[in-house]
Scaffold this motif. Structure first.
Motif, short mmCIF file in Angstrom:
data_model
loop_
_atom_site.label_atom_id
_atom_site.label_comp_id
_atom_site.label_asym_id
_atom_site.label_seq_id
_atom_site.Cartn_x
_atom_site.Cartn_y
_atom_site.Cartn_z
N ARG A 89 -12.62 -9.28 2.62
CA ARG A 89 -11.70 -9.97 3.17
C ARG A 89 -13.04 -10.77 4.31
O ARG A 89 -13.37 -11.47 5.27
CB ARG A 89 -11.07 -9.68 4.82
CG ARG A 89 -9.34 -9.30 3.96
CD ARG A 89 -8.62 -9.28 5.26
NE ARG A 89 -7.18 -10.23 3.87
CZ ARG A 89 -6.26 -8.36 4.85
NH1 ARG A 89 -6.62 -6.91 5.16
NH2 ARG A 89 -5.16 -8.76 3.92
N ALA A 92 -15.02 -12.51 2.40
CA ALA A 92 -14.34 -13.83 1.79
C ALA A 92 -14.78 -15.04 3.27
O ALA A 92 -15.41 -15.78 3.28
CB ALA A 92 -13.30 -14.03 1.71
N ALA A 93 -15.11 -14.54 4.77
CA ALA A 93 -15.44 -14.77 5.66
C ALA A 93 -17.53 -14.88 5.97
O ALA A 93 -17.10 -16.37 6.33
CB ALA A 93 -15.00 -13.98 7.04
N THR A 96 -17.43 -18.04 3.92
CA THR A 96 -16.62 -19.00 3.98
C THR A 96 -17.26 -20.12 5.69
O THR A 96 -16.80 -20.86 5.95
CB THR A 96 -14.99 -19.03 4.59
OG1 THR A 96 -14.84 -18.51 4.78
CG2 THR A 96 -14.84 -19.21 2.99
N LEU A 183 -10.61 -17.83 0.65
CA LEU A 183 -9.92 -17.20 1.24
C LEU A 183 -9.05 -17.04 0.88
O LEU A 183 -8.05 -15.91 0.36
CB LEU A 183 -9.88 -18.08 2.47
CG LEU A 183 -10.67 -17.55 3.42
CD1 LEU A 183 -10.24 -18.66 4.72
CD2 LEU A 183 -11.53 -16.83 4.13
#
Length: 194
Positions: A89, A92-93, A96, A183
């Motif tokens: 995560r 992914a964060a 993005t 995501l």
């Protein structure tokens, strides 16, 4: 009598890393480095060697700075899967978030730009990926031993899938303005761990 350096080599290395990371190897000239680092060409050559050697030193510095954080995230005592999920995560964060996504990952950028034709860069990329895969694999083996991961799952194959996902998220995040791609992919991959 030897002259004293009039600049901080560590600060210069960090500045070079930032410039190479933002522009890439090929698009960064020695004149760009001189201007960005604020030191003379002769000092750069005397301290770091060639532009290529400086790039590799910057890559080594980048790789070394991320290792302790990943190790800490993936080797916390107790359940192992929360650490794996947190790493996926976080990647992914970062892929993005506007500022982070445009720069991407320096290792991933190196893999795309230099690794196909530069054995020294390719070796560093491979070693970094080996380390990440090993950390993921160890966490997944621990998760399986603790009953968090079903016995029929292959921790090595899952670690490799997550490695490819993490690197792919960096590439897609850098090129796409749709954060949902990254995501959603991260959450679907994490569902495989259930």
């Amino acid at each position: 009598m030897a002259r004293t350096k009039e600049f901080d080599p560590d600060a210069a290395l960090q500045a070079a890393l930032e410039l190479f990371w933002r522009r890439g190897y090929e698009a960064t000239s020695m004149a760009d480095l001189v201007e960005h680092l604020g030191i003379g060409r002769a000092s750069i050559y005397a301290t770091f060697g060639s532009k290529h050697q400086l790039y590799l030193a910057a890559l080594d510095h980048y790789i070394g700075s991320g290792g302790p954080r990943l190790l800490a995230e993936l080797s916390r005592p107790g359940p192992a899967l929360p650490g794996v999920r947190a790493v996926v995560r976080r990647f992914a964060a970062e892929a993005t978030t506007e500022e982070d996504r445009l720069m991407g990952c320096f290792v991933t950028n190196t893999a795309a730009e230099l690794a196909p034709r530069d054995p020294a860069a390719a070796r560093r990329v491979e070693l970094n990926w080996d380390r990440l895969e090993t950390l993921l694999h160890s966490a997944l083996v621990r998760a399986q031993a603790q009953g968090e991961l079903p016995a029929g799952r292959d921790p090595r194959a899952l670690a490799r899938m997550l490695l490819v996902l993490l690197q792919g998220m960096r590439v897609v995040g850098k090129a796409s303005e749709d954060p949902g791609r990254v995501l959603d992919a991260a959450e679907q991959a994490l569902a495989l761990l259930d």
